[in-house]
Every structure is written in structure tokens, then in C-alpha cells.
Design a protein around this motif. Structure first.
Motif, PDB file in Angstrom:
ATOM      1  N   GLN A  69      43.798  39.190  39.323  1.00 44.82           N
ATOM      2  CA  GLN A  69      43.241  40.189  40.235  1.00 44.82           C
ATOM      3  C   GLN A  69      44.172  41.385  40.435  1.00 44.82           C
ATOM      4  N   GLU A 136      38.523  41.476  35.182  1.00 41.38           N
ATOM      5  CA  GLU A 136      38.331  41.546  36.636  1.00 41.38           C
ATOM      6  C   GLU A 136      38.230  42.997  37.091  1.00 41.38           C
ATOM      7  N   GLN A 140      35.109  44.898  38.986  1.00 41.86           N
ATOM      8  CA  GLN A 140      35.298  45.645  40.228  1.00 41.86           C
ATOM      9  C   GLN A 140      34.741  47.059  40.107  1.00 41.86           C
TER      10      GLN A 140
END
Length: 212
Positions: A69, A136, A140
Motif C-alpha cells: 500500500q 494497488e 486507488q
């Protein structure tokens, strides 16, 4: 919220165990040191080590420092008026100037890097982590911009920013291997980030600007 005494002690214990483990790995090789030996050297039980670190690789690459992340988190936390690319550029510059451990800009990292490169499970994890970070981030960006399913733009932007992140780490590693001190490496890496930004077009630098 300030860190409580319990949380601070847990953080200090995690760092102590990790530091002891890395020292052993550097001296003897990652594959030649057992968790039991790490526990004994750190003065804790084997169960305590596993309470803090789920797998052996976490001792070298703690999830809080090497998280899938990482890039998505930087983008989520950006200030109003800042684009995704601007946020990543700003964070990398901040970490380089601070000579942060997560980038390898600390004294003695050269031997740690040699140890990691000699351990197949660690190099495989680093490669997998890079792909996960990009994926990731793409998710997003797609979520924030409301991109249609199959729209390639969020993935293309994420790939560009993922490559920038990888290039910074690669440059740190290359110069560390050459024996340059952290301060010298940091100066060269900042120049590299500046050069990368100059090559970014308006569309990339202006993509996914956070609303005021």
C-alpha cells in the motif's frame, strides 16, 4: 493522537528484534540463521518473535516499511490541490533528504543489501512487492477518478510512478554497492528525481488532482 507507553514499548521491541536479526543475517547469511537463534540473541522467546513477525522475511522487510500500500497510501494522503505524481515526487524527496531507512539511506546498508541479494526469498519478495505497489496504486487511481472498467489510464499512470519509485531504490542500491556514503547518494538521487520530473508531461503531472 500521541503514542501510548504500551505502543511505544511494542514498537521498540519490534525494532530491537529486527535489528538483532538483520545483524545476524548480515554476519552469517539469511538462510543460515534460524528464528530460534534470532530469539536467543534478542533475549526473547520464539513465540515473541512470531508475535511481531509472521514470517522470517518480515524481519528484514517489515510490512510497515515495505507495504504493498506504500504508493497508494502516499496518494491517499496527498494534500488538496496536489496530483498523484506530485505527491509521490514530494514524498520521495522528503525521504531522500531525511536519509530514511526505508530507502536504504543509512550507514551500513551496503552489507544489508549484499545479504538481501544473496537470499532468493528476499529478492523474490522485493520483486513481488514492486508489482503489488503498482497494482494497488492503479486501483486507488481508478477509484478516485471514477475510471471506467478497462480504462488503461490509471494503470499507465501507476506504472510510471512505480517505475520512478523503483528507479530511486535502484540508484540507491547501485551507489551503495559502489561504496558511496549516504549523503553523497542522497544528493545524486535528488538530481535524478528532478530529471524524472522534467520528463513528465502535463497530463501525468496533472492527473488525479485532489479537490480543494
Amino acid at each position: 493522537m500521541s503514542e501510548g507507553l504500551r505502543e511505544r514499548k511494542k514498537r521498540q521491541s519490534r525494532r530491537h528484534i529486527s535489528d538483532v536479526a538483520v545483524g545476524l543475517f548480515v554476519a552469517r547469511g539469511f538462510d543460515d540463521v534460524t528464528i530460534a537463534e534470532v530469539a536467543a540473541a534478542a533475549g526473547v522467546s520464539v513465540n515473541t518473535v512470531y508475535n511481531y513477525f509472521q514470517v522470517k522475511e518480515d524481519l528484514v522487510l517489515p510490512p510497515e516499511e515495505a507495504s504493498p500500500q506504500r504508493l497508494a497510501g502516499i496518494v491517499r494522503e496527498r494534500r488538496p490541490g496536489q496530483s498523484a505524481a506530485e505527491a509521490v515526487l514530494a514524498r520521495l524527496r522528503q525521504e531522500v533528504r531525511g536519509r530514511e531507512r526505508r530507502l536504504g539511506l543509512s550507514e551500513g546498508f551496503g552489507r544489508v543489501l549484499e545479504m538481501m541479494r544473496a537470499a532468493p526469498t528476499l529478492t523474490a519478495r522485493l520483486e513481488r512487492l514492486a508489482h503489488q505497489m503498482t497494482a494497488e496504486l492503479a486501483g486507488q487511481l481508478a477509484h478516485e477518478t471514477g475510471a471506467a472498467p478497462g480504462d488503461p489510464l490509471p494503470r499507465a499512470v501507476a506504472w510510471q510512478l512505480g517505475c520512478l519509485h523503483a528507479m530511486v531504490l535502484s540508484e540507491v542500491g547501485r551507489r551503495t554497492t559502489a561504496g558511496e556514503p549516504p549523503g553523497v547518494i542522497a544528493a545524486h538521487v535528488l538530481e535524478l528525481i528532478d530529471a524524472a520530473e522534467e520528463l513528465m508531461g502535463e497530463r501525468l503531472l496533472g492527473y488525479a488532482v485532489r479537490e480543494e
